[in-house]
Design an enzyme around this catalytic site. Structure first.
Site, short mmCIF file in Angstrom:
data_model
loop_
_atom_site.label_atom_id
_atom_site.label_comp_id
_atom_site.label_asym_id
_atom_site.label_seq_id
_atom_site.Cartn_x
_atom_site.Cartn_y
_atom_site.Cartn_z
N THR A 46 0.80 -1.04 0.02
CA THR A 46 -0.02 -0.09 -0.02
C THR A 46 0.71 1.15 0.06
OG1 THR A 46 -1.75 -1.15 1.12
CG2 THR A 46 -1.90 1.27 1.18
N TYR A 109 -12.79 -4.53 -3.10
CA TYR A 109 -14.18 -4.12 -3.79
C TYR A 109 -15.06 -5.17 -3.89
CZ TYR A 109 -16.96 -2.02 -7.11
OH TYR A 109 -18.24 -1.43 -7.76
N TYR A 135 -2.66 -10.34 4.52
CA TYR A 135 -2.89 -8.89 4.97
C TYR A 135 -4.25 -8.62 5.26
CZ TYR A 135 -2.18 -3.83 4.61
OH TYR A 135 -1.96 -2.52 4.76
N ARG A 140 -9.42 -0.41 4.08
CA ARG A 140 -9.15 -0.09 2.83
C ARG A 140 -9.65 -1.02 1.89
NH1 ARG A 140 -5.05 3.12 1.15
NH2 ARG A 140 -3.60 4.04 2.60
N LYS A 164 -0.52 -10.24 8.67
CA LYS A 164 -0.23 -8.79 9.07
C LYS A 164 -1.33 -8.34 9.07
CE LYS A 164 0.84 -4.11 7.03
NZ LYS A 164 1.07 -3.43 5.87
N ILE A 206 5.20 -4.53 10.24
CA ILE A 206 5.31 -3.94 8.64
C ILE A 206 5.06 -2.53 8.82
CG2 ILE A 206 4.62 -4.29 6.21
CD1 ILE A 206 4.47 -7.26 6.81
#
Length: 296
Positions: A46, A109, A135, A140, A164, A206
């Site tokens: 990202t 999405y 992740y 997001r 993560k 991270i």
């Protein structure tokens, strides 16, 4: 064995003013992190503006990082996509190029079900034979990886080895560790929660903060692992004001501005990301200096 322990930098992607990738600057950044405490490079995540890189740029950037790092520290490739097919293709290519691991964000999405997440990650893991870090960042992607899903994937798929966690939900994170008997490698996805995650068995972070303070971020983890929990906690708390400024606008807007203020010439952002406001820039610059970071 964990892919890495300590601080993995979620590296920015430097651009020229025409927004093409600045490989000379990327080379400089990679070398800097290899010699200033960073324990792993996470490329094209990202923070690296992966969502606005073409697939060709994405894979070229990953290959470049692997070649320049030359095994000094692990390189983890961000190859997640909202398309399972695309994720498989990019992941296989990254593994062929020598990536030490893969960071796979949940498909965004589409907003698939937990069964969909299991199907997606299973398909990718079958094709891309490298250690995989799940992740989870629902803020997001719109999709949370439930603790039960993490546990099932870790139990049933050999190369799904880590997660993560960027949900910010400590209860969820603790549940993951309970369901996996603490055997999954846990990395904090939030710089303000490094020590809390280490306390439940985490392997490290991270980190966005590591872009501007690599040795400091490494030391937060190192102190904890050495048994100096009080010292680690103090470092965590002392960094909170800077961390807040690094997330006062959507990541990676502030961290790229910070690097530019520091003289790194990281370049512009690609739209739809826009430059940081003047007010926030002034606040960020003030906090960087208060933290002891020299500005250009």
């Amino acid at each position: 064995m964990a892919i890495f322990t300590g601080s993995g930098v979620a590296l920015v992607t430097p651009f020229h003013e025409d927004e093409s990738i600045n490989y000379d600057k990327l080379d400089e950044m990679l070398d800097y992190h290899c010699t200033h405490g960073t324990d792993s490079i996470i490329i094209c995540g990202t923070t690296g503006e992966s969502s606005t890189l073409s697939e060709e740029e994405h894979m070229e950037c990953i290959k470049f990082a692997i070649e320049r790092v030359k095994g000094r520290i692990p390189v983890i490739a961000g190859t997640g996509s909202n398309s399972t097919y695309t994720t498989i293709q990019m992941s296989k290519e990254a593994v062929e190029d020598g990536a030490d691991g893969l960071l796979l964000v949940t498909p965004y999405y589409n907003k698939c079900t937990q069964d969909g997440l299991i199907a997606h990650y299973t398909a990718v893991a079958k094709e891309a034979k490298a250690p995989i870090i799940l992740y989870s960042v629902a803020s997001r992607t719109g999709v949370n990886i439930a603790p039960e899903t993490v546990a099932a994937l870790h139990k049933n798929i050999e190369n799904i080895v880590a997660v993560k966690e960027a949900s910010g939900n400590i209860s969820q994170i603790s549940k993951i560790m309970q369901l996996t008997d603490g055997k999954i490698d846990l990395y904090s996805g939030n710089d303000d929660q490094i020590v809390p995650l280490l306390s439940v068995g985490g392997k490290g972070v991270i980190s966005v903060l590591a872009n501007v303070a690599p040795q400091y971020t490494h030391d937060i983890c190192a102190k904890f692992f050495e048994g100096d929990v009080k010292g680690s906690c103090k470092m965590q708390l002392d960094a909170i004001p800077l961390i807040e400024k690094l997330f006062c606008e959507v990541n990676p807007i502030p961290v790229k501005k910070a690097l530019n203020l520091m003289g790194w010439q990281a370049g512009p952002l690609r739209m739809p990301l826009t430059e940081m406001t003047e007010a926030h820039t002034a606040q960020l610059a003030k906090e960087l200096e208060a933290f002891g970071i020299k500005l250009a």
